[in-house]
Scaffold this motif. Structure first.
Motif, PDB file in Angstrom:
ATOM      1  N   LEU A  67      -6.043   7.625  -6.013  1.00  0.00           N
ATOM      2  CA  LEU A  67      -7.283   6.941  -6.361  1.00  0.00           C
ATOM      3  C   LEU A  67      -8.186   6.701  -5.150  1.00  0.00           C
ATOM      4  O   LEU A  67      -9.412   6.873  -5.233  1.00  0.00           O
ATOM      5  CB  LEU A  67      -6.973   5.597  -7.024  1.00  0.00           C
ATOM      6  N   VAL A  68      -7.599   6.299  -4.046  1.00  0.00           N
ATOM      7  CA  VAL A  68      -8.375   5.884  -2.883  1.00  0.00           C
ATOM      8  C   VAL A  68      -9.305   6.987  -2.391  1.00  0.00           C
ATOM      9  O   VAL A  68     -10.467   6.743  -2.040  1.00  0.00           O
ATOM     10  CB  VAL A  68      -7.425   5.426  -1.748  1.00  0.00           C
ATOM     11  N   SER A  69      -8.823   8.218  -2.379  1.00  0.00           N
ATOM     12  CA  SER A  69      -9.606   9.317  -1.812  1.00  0.00           C
ATOM     13  C   SER A  69     -10.894   9.587  -2.570  1.00  0.00           C
ATOM     14  O   SER A  69     -11.810  10.225  -2.042  1.00  0.00           O
ATOM     15  CB  SER A  69      -8.752  10.586  -1.773  1.00  0.00           C
ATOM     16  N   LYS A  70     -10.992   9.095  -3.799  1.00  0.00           N
ATOM     17  CA  LYS A  70     -12.158   9.372  -4.643  1.00  0.00           C
ATOM     18  C   LYS A  70     -13.229   8.283  -4.562  1.00  0.00           C
ATOM     19  O   LYS A  70     -14.241   8.369  -5.266  1.00  0.00           O
ATOM     20  CB  LYS A  70     -11.710   9.524  -6.101  1.00  0.00           C
ATOM     21  N   HIS A  71     -13.017   7.260  -3.740  1.00  0.00           N
ATOM     22  CA  HIS A  71     -13.904   6.098  -3.777  1.00  0.00           C
ATOM     23  C   HIS A  71     -14.499   5.766  -2.415  1.00  0.00           C
ATOM     24  O   HIS A  71     -13.855   5.944  -1.382  1.00  0.00           O
ATOM     25  CB  HIS A  71     -13.148   4.887  -4.336  1.00  0.00           C
ATOM     26  N   ASP A  72     -15.738   5.269  -2.459  1.00  0.00           N
ATOM     27  CA  ASP A  72     -16.435   4.860  -1.238  1.00  0.00           C
ATOM     28  C   ASP A  72     -16.077   3.439  -0.832  1.00  0.00           C
ATOM     29  O   ASP A  72     -16.104   3.090   0.351  1.00  0.00           O
ATOM     30  CB  ASP A  72     -17.957   4.914  -1.457  1.00  0.00           C
ATOM     31  N   VAL A  73     -15.782   2.616  -1.839  1.00  0.00           N
ATOM     32  CA  VAL A  73     -15.559   1.181  -1.619  1.00  0.00           C
ATOM     33  C   VAL A  73     -14.282   0.760  -2.328  1.00  0.00           C
ATOM     34  O   VAL A  73     -14.055   1.150  -3.479  1.00  0.00           O
ATOM     35  CB  VAL A  73     -16.738   0.336  -2.159  1.00  0.00           C
ATOM     36  N   ILE A  74     -13.470  -0.035  -1.662  1.00  0.00           N
ATOM     37  CA  ILE A  74     -12.264  -0.605  -2.257  1.00  0.00           C
ATOM     38  C   ILE A  74     -12.407  -2.124  -2.260  1.00  0.00           C
ATOM     39  O   ILE A  74     -12.682  -2.734  -1.215  1.00  0.00           O
ATOM     40  CB  ILE A  74     -10.992  -0.222  -1.470  1.00  0.00           C
ATOM     41  N   ILE A  75     -12.210  -2.735  -3.426  1.00  0.00           N
ATOM     42  CA  ILE A  75     -12.217  -4.193  -3.550  1.00  0.00           C
ATOM     43  C   ILE A  75     -10.858  -4.609  -4.113  1.00  0.00           C
ATOM     44  O   ILE A  75     -10.628  -4.516  -5.324  1.00  0.00           O
ATOM     45  CB  ILE A  75     -13.363  -4.682  -4.459  1.00  0.00           C
ATOM     46  N   PRO A  76      -9.935  -5.022  -3.255  1.00  0.00           N
ATOM     47  CA  PRO A  76      -8.583  -5.348  -3.731  1.00  0.00           C
ATOM     48  C   PRO A  76      -8.489  -6.790  -4.242  1.00  0.00           C
ATOM     49  O   PRO A  76      -8.193  -7.727  -3.502  1.00  0.00           O
ATOM     50  CB  PRO A  76      -7.716  -5.130  -2.485  1.00  0.00           C
ATOM     51  N   LEU A  77      -8.737  -6.960  -5.532  1.00  0.00           N
ATOM     52  CA  LEU A  77      -8.617  -8.278  -6.153  1.00  0.00           C
ATOM     53  C   LEU A  77      -7.198  -8.550  -6.651  1.00  0.00           C
ATOM     54  O   LEU A  77      -6.848  -9.704  -6.917  1.00  0.00           O
ATOM     55  CB  LEU A  77      -9.579  -8.396  -7.343  1.00  0.00           C
ATOM     56  N   ALA A  78      -6.380  -7.500  -6.802  1.00  0.00           N
ATOM     57  CA  ALA A  78      -5.033  -7.675  -7.354  1.00  0.00           C
ATOM     58  C   ALA A  78      -4.221  -8.626  -6.487  1.00  0.00           C
ATOM     59  O   ALA A  78      -4.076  -8.415  -5.283  1.00  0.00           O
ATOM     60  CB  ALA A  78      -4.329  -6.323  -7.454  1.00  0.00           C
ATOM     61  N   ALA A  79      -3.708  -9.675  -7.095  1.00  0.00           N
ATOM     62  CA  ALA A  79      -2.931 -10.677  -6.357  1.00  0.00           C
ATOM     63  C   ALA A  79      -2.258 -11.618  -7.342  1.00  0.00           C
ATOM     64  O   ALA A  79      -2.730 -11.805  -8.468  1.00  0.00           O
ATOM     65  CB  ALA A  79      -3.836 -11.481  -5.412  1.00  0.00           C
ATOM     66  N   LEU A  80      -1.162 -12.203  -6.894  1.00  0.00           N
ATOM     67  CA  LEU A  80      -0.618 -13.375  -7.577  1.00  0.00           C
ATOM     68  C   LEU A  80      -1.282 -14.575  -6.929  1.00  0.00           C
ATOM     69  O   LEU A  80      -1.134 -14.794  -5.721  1.00  0.00           O
ATOM     70  CB  LEU A  80       0.900 -13.442  -7.433  1.00  0.00           C
ATOM     71  N   VAL A  81      -2.033 -15.325  -7.727  1.00  0.00           N
ATOM     72  CA  VAL A  81      -2.938 -16.328  -7.171  1.00  0.00           C
ATOM     73  C   VAL A  81      -2.467 -17.741  -7.483  1.00  0.00           C
ATOM     74  O   VAL A  81      -2.143 -18.056  -8.629  1.00  0.00           O
ATOM     75  CB  VAL A  81      -4.375 -16.113  -7.716  1.00  0.00           C
ATOM     76  N   GLY A  82      -2.462 -18.575  -6.457  1.00  0.00           N
ATOM     77  CA  GLY A  82      -2.130 -19.979  -6.615  1.00  0.00           C
ATOM     78  C   GLY A  82      -0.712 -20.293  -6.187  1.00  0.00           C
ATOM     79  O   GLY A  82       0.205 -19.484  -6.377  1.00  0.00           O
ATOM     80  N   ALA A  83      -0.542 -21.460  -5.586  1.00  0.00           N
ATOM     81  CA  ALA A  83       0.761 -21.862  -5.049  1.00  0.00           C
ATOM     82  C   ALA A  83       1.872 -21.880  -6.098  1.00  0.00           C
ATOM     83  O   ALA A  83       2.979 -21.385  -5.830  1.00  0.00           O
ATOM     84  CB  ALA A  83       0.639 -23.222  -4.359  1.00  0.00           C
ATOM     85  N   PRO A  84       1.674 -22.421  -7.309  1.00  0.00           N
ATOM     86  CA  PRO A  84       2.774 -22.473  -8.284  1.00  0.00           C
ATOM     87  C   PRO A  84       3.269 -21.093  -8.706  1.00  0.00           C
ATOM     88  O   PRO A  84       4.476 -20.839  -8.759  1.00  0.00           O
ATOM     89  CB  PRO A  84       2.165 -23.239  -9.468  1.00  0.00           C
TER      90      PRO A  84
END
Length: 312
Positions: A67-84
């Motif tokens: 996927l990466v090679s096809k894109h100009d911009v990467i926005i990595p929002l994927a995450a486990l979010v929050g302390a709990p």
């Protein structure tokens, strides 16, 4: 100029607002998401020919490499979010929040742009009365904060990146989260008309979810002058304690009652105030106030009647 943009975790809370706005700007957007919460937050943009979606995991290096090679911009929002949530799945947190981002930085060329959301919870416990700037030492006290800080270090080690250190986000979104502090307190004010506060003097900064998207668009439009730096993103007039936040909510919901507990602890120990001068000096100013966000949430909670909209 139209860009090819890859957004990992693009069906989540931030992405459900950001992706439609990127498409409105004429960009081609591919979302990679594992849909772990069963969300259908991007239904409305499926009609757009510039939108693509892939069900997959950001830790799948074979998939990411293609996927990466096809894109100009990467926005990595994927995450486990929050302390709990992070405390509940430590391995998932480390591999998603830190390791997958480090892997991404190794796959990108120097020309490819990365815009990364970090958390200003990396400041941990600040010095009383002193604003945390981008030069302040980072002292994360949760696994979530630590993995985000370590990811940021890798992101800023490459030239073509911007890191946005987000304040606590609030506001309504297609993929809603009720576990964020403002969203949670307003929900309790609407549904229960009461909340018990633990360590009510703890302060933090806040930012509306739509201003988060605006900050990313601002970064894209001003990438050459902003790249290689971290920026705090928050409301400069909203460095508030939990008690002060409750008073703001009470202005719109007079029947809301809040009590300070003499014993008990908040599992999220962060306590700091933040300066947003650096990003404001680039020409970015938030548009959505805390007052407006509270009013928005009150309206939205007339539609939501359960707590499936959270990370825990």
């Amino acid at each position: 100029m139209s860009l090819n943009i890859l957004v990992t975790g693009g069906a989540g809370y931030l992405g459900s607002i950001m992706v439609p706005e990127l498409l409105k700007k004429g960009h081609k957007v591919t979302v990679l998401d594992n849909f772990m919460f069963g969300q259908d937050s991007l239904n409305a943009v499926c009609v757009d020919p510039n939108f693509s979606v892939i069900r997959g995991d950001c830790r799948d290096l074979n998939l990411i490499s293609r996927l990466v090679s096809k894109h100009d911009v990467i926005i990595p929002l994927a995450a486990l979010v929050g302390a709990p949530l992070c405390a509940r799945d430590e391995i998932g947190t480390i591999t998603t929040n830190r390791d997958s981002v480090i892997s991404l930085t190794k796959l990108l060329s120097k020309e490819q742009m990365m815009l990364m959301p970090i958390t200003n919870s990396g400041y941990g416990i600040g010095e009383s009365g002193t604003l945390c700037t981008e030069e302040s030492p980072l002292n994360p006290i949760s696994l979530y904060g630590k993995t985000k800080v370590e990811a940021e270090e890798a992101v800023l080690a490459r030239e073509s990146s911007i890191s946005f250190r987000l304040a606590t986000v609030f506001g309504f979104a297609p993929r809603m989260r009720l576990d964020l502090l403002v969203n949670d307190f307003v929900y309790r004010a609407v549904k229960d008309k009461a909340v018990v506060l633990f360590e009510s003097h703890f302060k933090r900064n806040y930012i509306h979810i739509r201003d988060v998207t605006r900050a990313f668009l601002h970064g894209l439009e001003n990438f050459e002058t902003m790249k290689g730096e971290a920026y705090n993103v928050g409301l400069s007039n909203a460095n508030l304690s939990k008690l002060e936040l409750c008073h703001e909510i009470q202005k719109q919901l007079p029947k809301f009652t809040f009590l300070e507990a003499p014993i008990g602890e908040d599992p999220d120990k962060r306590d700091y105030i933040v300066s947003n001068d650096k990003i404001e000096a680039t020409g970015f100013l938030p548009k959505y106030s805390l007052e407006l966000g509270i009013a928005e949430l009150v309206k939205g909670y007339n539609m939501i009647t359960n707590t499936k909209y959270s990370n825990v």
